[in-house]
Design an enzyme around this catalytic site. Structure first.
Site, PDB file in Angstrom:
ATOM      1  N   ASP A   1       0.836  -1.162  -0.059  1.00  0.00           N
ATOM      2  CA  ASP A   1      -0.023  -0.081   0.274  1.00  0.00           C
ATOM      3  C   ASP A   1       0.816   1.140  -0.130  1.00  0.00           C
ATOM      4  OD1 ASP A   1      -2.191  -1.780  -0.099  1.00  0.00           O
ATOM      5  OD2 ASP A   1      -2.646  -1.420   1.916  1.00  0.00           O
TER       6      ASP A   1
ATOM      7  N   TYR B   1       7.031 -10.064   7.269  1.00  0.00           N
ATOM      8  CA  TYR B   1       6.797  -8.545   7.569  1.00  0.00           C
ATOM      9  C   TYR B   1       7.173  -8.087   9.085  1.00  0.00           C
ATOM     10  CZ  TYR B   1       3.905  -7.932   3.192  1.00  0.00           C
ATOM     11  OH  TYR B   1       3.654  -7.807   1.846  1.00  0.00           O
TER      12      TYR B   1
END
Length: 265
Positions: free
Chosen positions: A56, A116
């Protein structure tokens, strides 16, 4: 892949702050836009770069993986590819590795997992060097509740309530397809580095905004604003409301993408 072409595999690092995310955007602004442009400028060919997945706007990457097809007549070493592309890219995007891959390699479909990391800045004063690089949370945190929540995440769960709807199908339909929202978290760890807390997640895949919603939920619980049982309900009851806590994008980093050849690394 068309005859006369070879497949180039790229490892890409980028600071997400100035970009509108990974995906190519109409009018530009996506990291993918910049890579496509850099290849055209560097070697004079039109190539469509594909990524292992989207990030994003504002999300960073240490090891995004991409591929593209270039003519076999373009004969350059791995070092030359890195140098040529980096010379044509903004300084916030770097090619850290370039190799010629097997013709059948696909950076998205061959991936078997991702890692992540989420960074949280703890001191009262936010360092100017951490602005847009970490989530600033000052104040008491229940570290034991945080560690317990992380361990609760390990395993296979339906993350429908800890993810967002990207808009490609109605929410009622998404809720009725648990196979699309079930993921396995192999590892969820906390590193206390003093000024910074790092939450790291390794799994077979992650849904839209899943890591950010997990972190936001864990922080809400760790700050004493919700009962730890809330996380249990989010994981075990797929019919309730989604979490209303989403961590900001600035603290999130795509660390690496896992493929069969590096599954144990």
């Amino acid at each position: 892949m068309a005859p006369g072409f070879k497949r180039l595999r790229l490892t890409v690092a980028y600071c997400g702050t100035p970009w509108r995310g990974w995906q190519s955007q109409t009018g530009g602004g996506g990291v993918q836009n910049e890579l496509n442009t850099a290849i055209r400028r560097a070697v004079g060919v039109q190539a469509l770069v594909q990524g292992s997945g989207r990030t994003d706007a504002g999300v960073h990457a240490l090891g995004q993986v991409a591929h593209c097809d270039v003519p076999e007549t373009v004969r350059m070493s791995a070092e030359a590819w890195c140098n040529a592309l980096n010379a044509c890219l903004p300084l916030s995007i770097r090619i850290t590795e370039a190799t010629v891959a097997e013709p059948t390699f696909h950076c998205r479909f061959d991936a078997i997992g991702k890692v992540y990391r989420y960074r949280i800045w703890r001191p009262r004063l936010l360092s100017p060097f951490e602005a847009d690089r970490a989530w600033h949370i000052h104040g008491p945190l229940d570290i034991e509740a945080l560690r317990a929540g992380l361990q609760h995440l390990v395993g296979t769960h339906n993350f429908v309530r800890l993810s967002a709807n990207r808009g490609d199908l109605p929410e009622t339909q998404r809720r009725a397809l648990p196979e699309k929202t079930t993921r396995t978290i192999h590892r969820a760890e906390l590193r206390d580095l003093g000024d910074v807390l790092e939450l790291e997640f390794e799994g077979d895949g992650f849904l839209y905004k899943m890591v950010r919603m997990i972190v936001g939920t864990l922080m809400h619980i760790s700050r004493g604003r919700a009962n730890p049982d809330w996380l249990t309900d989010l994981l075990e009851n797929p019919h309730g409301l989604q979490s209303n806590q989403t961590a900001p994008s600035c603290g999130l980093y795509l660390v690496s993408v896992k493929y069969p050849e590096n599954a144990s690394t």
